[in-house]
Design a protein around this motif. Structure first.
Motif, PDB file in Angstrom:
ATOM      1  N   VAL A  20       0.862  -1.179   0.000  1.00 40.27           N
ATOM      2  CA  VAL A  20       0.000   0.000   0.000  1.00 40.27           C
ATOM      3  C   VAL A  20       0.903   1.235   0.000  1.00 40.27           C
ATOM      4  O   VAL A  20       1.460   1.604   1.043  1.00 40.27           O
ATOM      5  N   PRO A  21       1.102   1.892  -1.143  1.00 41.40           N
ATOM      6  CA  PRO A  21       1.989   3.058  -1.196  1.00 41.40           C
ATOM      7  C   PRO A  21       1.434   4.247  -0.413  1.00 41.40           C
ATOM      8  O   PRO A  21       0.220   4.437  -0.317  1.00 41.40           O
ATOM      9  N   GLU A  98      -4.887  -1.241  12.011  1.00 42.48           N
ATOM     10  CA  GLU A  98      -5.303  -0.344  10.931  1.00 42.48           C
ATOM     11  C   GLU A  98      -4.606  -0.726   9.626  1.00 42.48           C
ATOM     12  O   GLU A  98      -5.201  -0.659   8.542  1.00 42.48           O
ATOM     13  N   ALA A  99      -3.351  -1.117   9.736  1.00 44.23           N
ATOM     14  CA  ALA A  99      -2.582  -1.499   8.549  1.00 44.23           C
ATOM     15  C   ALA A  99      -3.159  -2.739   7.888  1.00 44.23           C
ATOM     16  O   ALA A  99      -3.238  -2.829   6.650  1.00 44.23           O
ATOM     17  N   VAL A 100      -3.580  -3.704   8.689  1.00 47.53           N
ATOM     18  CA  VAL A 100      -4.162  -4.925   8.136  1.00 47.53           C
ATOM     19  C   VAL A 100      -5.456  -4.610   7.386  1.00 47.53           C
ATOM     20  O   VAL A 100      -5.716  -5.140   6.300  1.00 47.53           O
ATOM     21  N   VAL A 101      -6.282  -3.727   7.952  1.00 47.77           N
ATOM     22  CA  VAL A 101      -7.516  -3.328   7.279  1.00 47.77           C
ATOM     23  C   VAL A 101      -7.193  -2.602   5.969  1.00 47.77           C
ATOM     24  O   VAL A 101      -7.851  -2.811   4.946  1.00 47.77           O
ATOM     25  N   ALA A 102      -6.157  -1.765   5.984  1.00 49.27           N
ATOM     26  CA  ALA A 102      -5.769  -1.050   4.770  1.00 49.27           C
ATOM     27  C   ALA A 102      -5.316  -2.015   3.679  1.00 49.27           C
ATOM     28  O   ALA A 102      -5.556  -1.790   2.491  1.00 49.27           O
ATOM     29  N   TYR A 104      -6.065  -5.544   3.551  1.00 51.64           N
ATOM     30  CA  TYR A 104      -6.997  -6.620   3.221  1.00 51.64           C
ATOM     31  C   TYR A 104      -8.455  -6.195   3.187  1.00 51.64           C
ATOM     32  O   TYR A 104      -9.314  -6.962   2.759  1.00 51.64           O
ATOM     33  N   GLY A 105      -8.767  -5.008   3.681  1.00 51.10           N
ATOM     34  CA  GLY A 105     -10.150  -4.606   3.817  1.00 51.10           C
ATOM     35  C   GLY A 105     -10.677  -4.998   5.188  1.00 51.10           C
ATOM     36  O   GLY A 105     -10.009  -5.691   5.956  1.00 51.10           O
ATOM     37  N   PRO A 106     -11.887  -4.558   5.532  1.00 48.09           N
ATOM     38  CA  PRO A 106     -12.441  -4.872   6.852  1.00 48.09           C
ATOM     39  C   PRO A 106     -12.710  -6.363   7.000  1.00 48.09           C
ATOM     40  O   PRO A 106     -12.995  -7.051   6.018  1.00 48.09           O
ATOM     41  N   PRO A 107     -12.594  -6.896   8.224  1.00 45.58           N
ATOM     42  CA  PRO A 107     -12.820  -8.323   8.442  1.00 45.58           C
ATOM     43  C   PRO A 107     -14.291  -8.671   8.310  1.00 45.58           C
ATOM     44  O   PRO A 107     -15.166  -7.819   8.493  1.00 45.58           O
ATOM     45  N   PRO A 108     -14.597  -9.918   7.978  1.00 47.62           N
ATOM     46  CA  PRO A 108     -15.991 -10.348   7.969  1.00 47.62           C
ATOM     47  C   PRO A 108     -16.555 -10.323   9.385  1.00 47.62           C
ATOM     48  O   PRO A 108     -15.803 -10.314  10.356  1.00 47.62           O
ATOM     49  N   PRO A 109     -17.868 -10.317   9.544  1.00 49.26           N
ATOM     50  CA  PRO A 109     -18.473 -10.191  10.875  1.00 49.26           C
ATOM     51  C   PRO A 109     -18.003 -11.231  11.864  1.00 49.26           C
ATOM     52  O   PRO A 109     -17.872 -10.957  13.049  1.00 49.26           O
ATOM     53  N   SER A 110     -17.725 -12.441  11.413  1.00 44.45           N
ATOM     54  CA  SER A 110     -17.331 -13.509  12.321  1.00 44.45           C
ATOM     55  C   SER A 110     -15.876 -13.419  12.730  1.00 44.45           C
ATOM     56  O   SER A 110     -15.433 -14.121  13.620  1.00 44.45           O
ATOM     57  N   GLY A 111     -15.080 -12.560  12.064  1.00 45.69           N
ATOM     58  CA  GLY A 111     -13.667 -12.452  12.356  1.00 45.69           C
ATOM     59  C   GLY A 111     -12.826 -13.409  11.560  1.00 45.69           C
ATOM     60  O   GLY A 111     -11.607 -13.391  11.638  1.00 45.69           O
ATOM     61  N   ALA A 112     -13.433 -14.264  10.774  1.00 48.43           N
ATOM     62  CA  ALA A 112     -12.689 -15.219   9.946  1.00 48.43           C
ATOM     63  C   ALA A 112     -13.604 -15.649   8.816  1.00 48.43           C
ATOM     64  O   ALA A 112     -14.763 -15.267   8.750  1.00 48.43           O
ATOM     65  N   GLY A 113     -13.077 -16.453   7.920  1.00 44.50           N
ATOM     66  CA  GLY A 113     -13.902 -16.966   6.840  1.00 44.50           C
ATOM     67  C   GLY A 113     -13.786 -16.135   5.586  1.00 44.50           C
ATOM     68  O   GLY A 113     -12.870 -15.366   5.412  1.00 44.50           O
ATOM     69  N   ASP A 193       5.362   4.031   2.961  1.00 40.89           N
ATOM     70  CA  ASP A 193       4.738   2.843   2.373  1.00 40.89           C
ATOM     71  C   ASP A 193       4.452   1.783   3.435  1.00 40.89           C
ATOM     72  O   ASP A 193       5.175   1.640   4.433  1.00 40.89           O
ATOM     73  N   LEU A 194       3.411   1.015   3.166  1.00 46.56           N
ATOM     74  CA  LEU A 194       3.011  -0.119   3.996  1.00 46.56           C
ATOM     75  C   LEU A 194       3.139  -1.397   3.190  1.00 46.56           C
ATOM     76  O   LEU A 194       2.796  -1.432   2.003  1.00 46.56           O
ATOM     77  N   PHE A 195       3.654  -2.442   3.837  1.00 44.94           N
ATOM     78  CA  PHE A 195       3.676  -3.772   3.220  1.00 44.94           C
ATOM     79  C   PHE A 195       3.209  -4.758   4.274  1.00 44.94           C
ATOM     80  O   PHE A 195       3.720  -4.767   5.397  1.00 44.94           O
TER      81      PHE A 195
END
Length: 240
Positions: A20-21, A98-102, A104-113, A193-195
């Motif tokens: 994510v630049p 915050e970096a993980v959301v940036a 991969y996007g927001p997590p699904p409601p269950s937190g996985a899947g 930058d974020l990786f």
């Protein structure tokens, strides 16, 4: 970067590995740099890392939360001054989330899947309190520093690794999970930058074959490169 002919865009380098630049703006870069300078001071400050074979890493390092040494973790700077490691700040752990959301996007409601956008791969980060980012490794590279191909494999957790760049641009080599050799891809990481790499890419070999001196933003006030790597240890309180 201002005036970019072709703006750099978020890129999935390989499944689970995302660049994510320009994720950190100038102000957040300066704030993180100021914090790194404070963490680098003794006790348990910036040190030269020595390998079991008697060599030394050209990038110098300071740790937060737990102290990394080749190849394990401790609560004190066992290969430095022996002082207790500085704590992992809550705001830095939250920056990891915050970096993980940036990436991969927001997590699904269950937190996985499955990801809510229909992506077939499982969401690569379990959002639970037990998976809070609790370790930071801050590496300082001058113009001649390098980092050989290696894996981040001392953690018990499979949560993604978050990497933030400050200062000089580097060539970041991201490889495969089987060996230090090809196939790999070279990505230029600039200041801000974020990786993030997790899921099937979590144990991929990676390294820094080159730093490009003099490429840091003029207003940042940093000569060289800082890499802030955030990890989830899954190690409890760590070894004695």
């Amino acid at each position: 970067m201002d005036g970019e002919l072709f703006p750099r865009e978020r890129t999935e380098i390989t499944p689970g590995a995302v660049h994510v630049p320009d994720w950190l703006g100038p102000e957040r870069q300066r704030e993180l740099l100021d914090a790194c300078r404070a963490w680098a001071r003794p006790p348990a400050g910036l040190r030269t890392v020595r390998t079991p074979g008697g060599g030394t890493m050209t990038a110098r390092q300071v740790c937060l939360g737990l102290h990394w040494y080749p190849y394990g973790y401790a609560r004190t700077a066992v290969d430095g001054d022996g002082a207790p490691v500085k704590p992992m700040p809550g705001w830095l752990a939250e920056l990891g989330r915050e970096a993980v959301v940036a990436a991969y996007g927001p997590p699904p409601p269950s937190g996985a899947g499955a990801h809510p956008d229909g992506h077939r791969a499982p969401y690569p980060y379990p959002y639970t309190d037990a998976e809070a980012y609790d370790i930071a490794l801050i590496n300082f590279y001058d113009g001649d520093s390098r980092m050989g191909m290696h894996r981040d494999a001392e953690e018990e957790s499979g949560a993604p690794v978050v990497s933030l760049s400050l200062g000089d641009t580097c060539v970041f080599r991201f490889g495969n999970t089987a060996s230090r050799g090809r196939p790999y891809q070279d990505v230029r990481l600039r200041s801000g930058d974020l990786f993030v790499f997790g899921g099937p890419a979590r144990l991929a070999y990676h390294g820094v074959p080159k730093v490009l001196p003099g490429t840091a933003p003029p207003g940042l006030g940093l000569t060289g490169r800082l890499n802030v790597t955030l990890r989830v240890g899954g190690l409890g309180t760590g070894p004695d």
